[in-house]
Motif scaffolding. Sequence first.
Motif, short mmCIF file in Angstrom:
data_model
loop_
_atom_site.label_atom_id
_atom_site.label_comp_id
_atom_site.label_asym_id
_atom_site.label_seq_id
_atom_site.Cartn_x
_atom_site.Cartn_y
_atom_site.Cartn_z
N PHE A 158 -37.10 50.23 -2.49
CA PHE A 158 -36.17 49.14 -2.77
C PHE A 158 -34.86 49.33 -2.01
N LEU A 159 -34.39 50.59 -1.98
CA LEU A 159 -33.13 50.85 -1.28
C LEU A 159 -33.29 50.64 0.22
N ALA A 160 -34.48 50.94 0.73
CA ALA A 160 -34.73 50.69 2.16
C ALA A 160 -34.61 49.20 2.43
N LYS A 161 -35.07 48.39 1.47
CA LYS A 161 -35.01 46.94 1.62
C LYS A 161 -33.58 46.44 1.71
N VAL A 162 -32.66 47.07 0.97
CA VAL A 162 -31.26 46.66 1.08
C VAL A 162 -30.51 47.52 2.10
N LYS A 163 -31.25 48.09 3.03
CA LYS A 163 -30.69 48.84 4.17
C LYS A 163 -29.88 50.06 3.73
N LEU A 164 -30.39 50.76 2.75
CA LEU A 164 -29.70 51.97 2.33
C LEU A 164 -30.64 53.18 2.37
N ALA A 165 -31.62 53.14 3.27
CA ALA A 165 -32.63 54.21 3.31
C ALA A 165 -31.98 55.57 3.54
N ASP A 166 -30.86 55.60 4.27
CA ASP A 166 -30.23 56.89 4.58
C ASP A 166 -29.36 57.41 3.45
N ALA A 167 -29.11 56.56 2.49
CA ALA A 167 -28.10 56.94 1.47
C ALA A 167 -28.71 57.28 0.14
N ILE A 168 -30.05 57.42 0.06
CA ILE A 168 -30.65 57.52 -1.27
C ILE A 168 -30.23 58.76 -2.02
N HIS A 169 -29.81 59.81 -1.30
CA HIS A 169 -29.44 61.03 -2.03
C HIS A 169 -27.93 61.16 -2.25
N LEU A 170 -27.19 60.12 -1.94
CA LEU A 170 -25.74 60.19 -2.15
C LEU A 170 -25.38 59.81 -3.58
N TYR A 171 -24.33 60.45 -4.08
CA TYR A 171 -23.79 60.07 -5.38
C TYR A 171 -22.81 58.91 -5.19
N PRO A 172 -22.58 58.11 -6.24
CA PRO A 172 -21.69 56.95 -6.09
C PRO A 172 -20.35 57.28 -5.44
N HIS A 173 -19.73 58.42 -5.83
CA HIS A 173 -18.41 58.69 -5.27
C HIS A 173 -18.47 59.03 -3.79
N GLU A 174 -19.68 59.28 -3.29
CA GLU A 174 -19.80 59.58 -1.86
C GLU A 174 -20.06 58.32 -1.03
N MET A 175 -20.18 57.18 -1.71
CA MET A 175 -20.51 55.94 -1.01
C MET A 175 -19.30 55.03 -0.92
#
Lengths: 323, 268
Positions: free
Chosen positions: A141-158
Amino acid sequence: MNPSADHSIALESRGVHHWFGSKRVLGDVNLKVLCGQFLSLVGPSGCGKSTLLRAIVGTHLPRRGQIFLFPKGASQGMPVTGPGRDRGIVYQHYSLFPFLTAQDNVAVGLSLDQTSLPFRVFCYPQWRRLRKQHQQQAADFLAKVKLADAIHLYPHEMSGGMRQRVAIAQALIMKPEIILLDEPFGALDEATREELQRMLLALYDENQQAKKLGDKPPYTLIIVTHELNEALYVGERVVGLSQYWDWKKEGHAEFPGATITYDKPAPLSEIKSGRDFEKFAAQRREIHGTVFNPKNCPDRNEHLTYWKTGAYPEPKSVSPAGT
Amino acid sequence: MIRRPINRSTAIALGICSVVLLLGAYTWLANRQHARNPDDTTIPTWSQLAKGVAAATEVNKRSNDRWLVQDLKASGFRLFVGLGLGIAGALALGVIMGCFGAGEAFFQPPLSLLAKVPPTAALAVFFVLVGTDTEMYIAMIAFGILPALAITVYLAVKEFPEELQFKAYTLGASHLEVIFAVILRYVFPKLIDAVRLVIGPAMVFLIAAEMLVGDVGFGYRIRLQSKLLNMSVVYPYLAVLAAFGFGMDYVLKLVQQKLCPWYEGYRG
């Protein structure tokens, strides 16, 4: 009762009133939202947009009147009695769990919904397997919203934009009957805003594709915003909630609360073409004049023309059992 | 200039300097004292300290056990059980107070009153209620740390954003899941922070109680050896206490980093 797929109601607000002590907030709010509709809710600050949204989410039920949901196949409305998994919500702030990565933030809904606390404790091996599946679904699902690289980040890192993207994915993965967005892009810069607005338009596009195939459109959405351009750009229908209306004319001795004073279709926007806010100018002025202007208190029905000029006639209210 | 960072090697060198200086000053002081009075035990020389350590770690003829082992067992058991019960109670109380208005209204007045009573001053109360056995030390530590910890948990639960709670419901969570799978995860690292802060007070309560009524344990041994002016035993005992406090703090910090990798960045 349920004439065709693109005609069924997803949500209805029937005679909703709300007040805090002697302060009237909502007075007789009536609204029908169709399945697959993208509705923008606008209004001056303090008009009770958030109160209405909270009533729909079910965290703060209205004092009078009811909100009904019409889940797939239900011939009767189910009154909202509390928050539930059939309504997704995206807030402006605090929209993600700080202790979960992007992937887990999206997967957590599946886990909370499909498993129970005792299951997770006592059937740990099965739970592990299921969790793997949920995480895989979330990653897709995250890949679909173009966040495939960010799946292991915590909210404060985004960044703020990434966070709201994850928040939208978190709500969408539950396939709720309706998704509510409360000023979702209010804290973002203009470029990020545009990106996320296009993301919503892409969802709208999926709805149109489904309708063409005769399927039920997958997303129904209410977006609360104070930005009129955003309302007209993302929504296909703009509803204005306002405290400035001619309530004396209806025989009220005291102010009964804000109500819906504007309900008209918005121009459909294409994702591909650029954002042209110029073409919204006339409607923007109209909304400013009727909804946001304290000096102008029109008859509340004057600008409720959505069902007359829109693509569909107004569907009949389906009375739920016992009312 | 003030608040300007210095480089790392300088910082390490200065740290080593301070320790060396401390040990050097002690050695000088001990030697000077022994030049005046060769039988002095108040500032023992390094060789006397070695004998003291030996006395504490050798099998004692009278009790047929090693002092340090005996004391570590007794004091350690009291401290850990007391801490464990105190933490468990504080967590339960804090969550009840933070989640339920009735719990808040019911528990807050007694808790804020009891938080002001020093447990060491209330020793006699524990004495009367649970006797002078191990239970007394445990009760004293548990009740001593409970108010501060419970209030920390309670405030942490209160500050949990209500939007996130609502969101959890929209994602299909039950009330129990909101408490155990969402709120407790948010509270956990804050609880560890608070536990790190109460290790010191917990040790104070324990040592004080052991000094007054103990027949084994760190407080008992330190009091006894202090009376005999056997500082060669007292100092190593103090060093063990310091090392224990230091080690506990380090372990808790490590646990927090391992279990809550999100916390440090979130706190900002």
